[in-house]
Design an enzyme around this catalytic site. Sequence first.
Site, mmCIF file in Angstrom:
data_model
loop_
_atom_site.group_PDB
_atom_site.id
_atom_site.type_symbol
_atom_site.label_atom_id
_atom_site.label_comp_id
_atom_site.label_asym_id
_atom_site.label_seq_id
_atom_site.Cartn_x
_atom_site.Cartn_y
_atom_site.Cartn_z
ATOM 1 C CB ILE A 1 35.712 40.038 36.334
ATOM 2 C CG1 ILE A 1 36.016 39.725 34.857
ATOM 3 C CG2 ILE A 1 35.312 41.503 36.516
ATOM 4 C CD1 ILE A 1 37.305 40.323 34.298
ATOM 5 C CD GLU B 1 44.942 48.353 36.858
ATOM 6 O OE1 GLU B 1 44.406 48.998 35.929
ATOM 7 O OE2 GLU B 1 45.036 47.121 36.858
ATOM 8 N NE ARG B 2 50.550 48.143 35.174
ATOM 9 C CZ ARG B 2 50.600 48.093 33.862
ATOM 10 N NH1 ARG B 2 51.304 48.984 33.192
ATOM 11 N NH2 ARG B 2 49.961 47.149 33.215
ATOM 12 C CD GLU C 1 57.021 37.399 34.530
ATOM 13 O OE1 GLU C 1 55.812 37.628 34.711
ATOM 14 O OE2 GLU C 1 57.746 36.895 35.414
HETATM 15 C C1 LIG Z 1 42.609 37.348 41.710
HETATM 16 C C2 LIG Z 1 42.615 37.958 40.340
HETATM 17 C C3 LIG Z 1 41.905 39.130 40.120
HETATM 18 C C4 LIG Z 1 41.868 39.701 38.838
HETATM 19 N N1 LIG Z 1 41.080 40.795 38.604
HETATM 20 C C5 LIG Z 1 40.896 41.214 37.327
HETATM 21 C C6 LIG Z 1 39.932 42.221 37.021
HETATM 22 O O1 LIG Z 1 39.260 42.771 37.913
HETATM 23 N N2 LIG Z 1 39.747 42.582 35.722
HETATM 24 C C7 LIG Z 1 40.466 42.005 34.712
HETATM 25 O O2 LIG Z 1 40.247 42.376 33.562
HETATM 26 N N3 LIG Z 1 41.399 41.065 34.964
HETATM 27 C C8 LIG Z 1 41.622 40.645 36.247
HETATM 28 N N4 LIG Z 1 42.522 39.648 36.515
HETATM 29 C C9 LIG Z 1 43.300 39.091 35.428
HETATM 30 C C10 LIG Z 1 44.762 39.458 35.482
HETATM 31 O O3 LIG Z 1 44.933 40.819 35.200
HETATM 32 C C11 LIG Z 1 45.502 38.536 34.491
HETATM 33 O O4 LIG Z 1 45.484 37.248 35.056
HETATM 34 C C12 LIG Z 1 46.926 39.014 34.242
HETATM 35 O O5 LIG Z 1 46.922 40.164 33.477
HETATM 36 C C13 LIG Z 1 47.762 37.959 33.519
HETATM 37 O O6 LIG Z 1 47.103 37.517 32.361
HETATM 38 P P1 LIG Z 1 46.916 35.941 32.088
HETATM 39 O O7 LIG Z 1 46.348 35.333 33.324
HETATM 40 O O8 LIG Z 1 46.177 35.780 30.823
HETATM 41 O O9 LIG Z 1 48.377 35.384 31.931
HETATM 42 P P2 LIG Z 1 49.201 35.329 30.572
HETATM 43 O O10 LIG Z 1 49.148 36.631 29.888
HETATM 44 O O11 LIG Z 1 48.779 34.119 29.803
HETATM 45 O O12 LIG Z 1 50.661 35.119 31.130
HETATM 46 C C14 LIG Z 1 51.212 33.841 31.533
HETATM 47 C C15 LIG Z 1 52.679 34.071 31.882
HETATM 48 O O13 LIG Z 1 53.385 34.548 30.711
HETATM 49 C C16 LIG Z 1 54.031 35.757 31.007
HETATM 50 N N5 LIG Z 1 54.028 36.634 29.857
HETATM 51 C C17 LIG Z 1 52.961 37.068 29.120
HETATM 52 N N6 LIG Z 1 53.351 37.934 28.176
HETATM 53 C C18 LIG Z 1 54.702 38.055 28.300
HETATM 54 C C19 LIG Z 1 55.704 38.816 27.609
HETATM 55 N N7 LIG Z 1 55.385 39.657 26.618
HETATM 56 N N8 LIG Z 1 56.988 38.680 28.006
HETATM 57 C C20 LIG Z 1 57.316 37.841 29.023
HETATM 58 N N9 LIG Z 1 56.418 37.111 29.710
HETATM 59 C C21 LIG Z 1 55.125 37.229 29.357
HETATM 60 C C22 LIG Z 1 53.230 36.370 32.141
HETATM 61 O O14 LIG Z 1 53.992 37.300 32.882
HETATM 62 C C23 LIG Z 1 52.893 35.130 32.955
HETATM 63 O O15 LIG Z 1 53.979 34.805 33.780
HETATM 64 C C24 LIG Z 1 42.611 39.096 37.795
HETATM 65 C C25 LIG Z 1 43.343 37.937 38.035
HETATM 66 C C26 LIG Z 1 43.330 37.354 39.280
HETATM 67 C C27 LIG Z 1 44.086 36.071 39.459
#
Ligand SMILES: Cc1cc2nc3c(=O)[nH]c(=O)nc-3n(C[C@H](O)[C@H](O)[C@H](O)COP(=O)(O)OP(=O)(O)OC[C@H]3O[C@@H](n4cnc5c(N)ncnc54)[C@H](O)[C@@H]3O)c2cc1C
Length: 374
Positions: free
Chosen positions: A147, A231-232, A356
Amino acid sequence: MFRDAVRNFFIKEVKPHAERWNEQGIVDREAFLKAGEQGLLLTWADEKYGGAGIKDFRYEQVIIEENARNGDAGFFLTLHSRLVGPYIGELGTEEQKARWLPKCVSGEHILAVAITEPGAGSDVAGLRARAEDKGDHYLLNGSKTYISNGILADLVIVVARTDPNSSHGLSLFVVERGMEGFERGRNLKKMGLKSQDTAELFFNNVKVPKENLLGEFNRGFYHLMHFLAEERLLGAVGYHAWSEKAFDITMEFINERKAFGQTIAAFQNTRFKMADMRTELDVAQAYIDHCVIVHNEGKLSAADAAKAKLYTSELEGRVMDACVQLHGGAGYMDEYPISRMYANARISRIFAGSSEIMREIIARSIGLDPRKKD
Ligand SMILES: Cc1cc2nc3c(=O)[nH]c(=O)nc-3n(C[C@H](O)[C@H](O)[C@H](O)COP(=O)(O)OP(=O)(O)OC[C@H]3O[C@@H](n4cnc5c(N)ncnc54)[C@H](O)[C@@H]3O)c2cc1C
């Protein structure tokens, strides 16, 4: 005039502290207060809450660009102002807005949004944190991770499941610093964005007052979707701005550094690489500006925002990599800014919806949706 004021702010109040912030792993709270004093936080908020009432996205665009040029990548004032703030501004009741917005505008209260959990990131429908209606309050349990502003935040918008029978049955709650059972975990060590306090948050039987529900009960998923396009676009502006900075510092470097009796800039390979980058950056800028205009008209689609995020974050990765290469060994040394920028940029393709996920959204918008058979 606005850009000049913003630039002066970053040069005076951010740049001199950036090195220390990166070492200590967190920015000073005072930076938010100083930004508030200058009127740079939640510029969109109505005057009655202390804001400037400026809805035009271009003002935030300027803040993001100047932070890239003269500030620090880990100073997430835009996350506070324009990514989280609007949840309160658009979903909040009059009472909630009067209660929270003035201190967000002044920088006394710092904001964060907590969606991601150890077991669910991209897949928001898989969130486990839950809140039960206990009559006079909601009982919140669960944990969040990664977060942003997680340590500094005074108000955290927490997404929790309120309907166990529906994958989209989520609601948003404002959890305030000091509420019993709300604890912070580690300030996580990361590859880049070293000054950004990215943290774990824990909620153990937190009694959230009824008046801290934000938006409609069980409509949290749809509320989240509503804010994603902006956001994006915010992300896209930032990734592009950092790429421009990388381009500029590389331009300086290649004109000074010599090899084989000539500057690095004089090699055809260098000139072609720089020409390719200049072309892609200009094309991307035109698309971003188009999206900003459309967004100001309230018409930016999820797919177009996804295209902007996908393209600029992938471009940023290519630009940073090429710029490190053109720096040679110096590009790998922390004393050269490109080294840190390369590491910072790696997250752009992952957070705020990974590349992705952006491709999924875009593919669906052109009719390629495997969920819809026939
Ligand atoms: C520095 C930093 C700041 C952040 N800040 C915030 C914040 O303020 N609030 C918050 O809520 N979150 C935050 N995040 C979290 C961030 O949004 C998530 O890390 C991100 O959404 C990816 O989720 P995950 O890490 O669970 O990866 P996963 O969802 O486990 O994904 C792992 C891999 O699988 C791929 N993948 C997943 N689903 C699919 C699909 N359907 N098709 C193909 N490929 C797929 C992904 O693209 C990725 O390459 C932050 C993360 C970081 C590192």
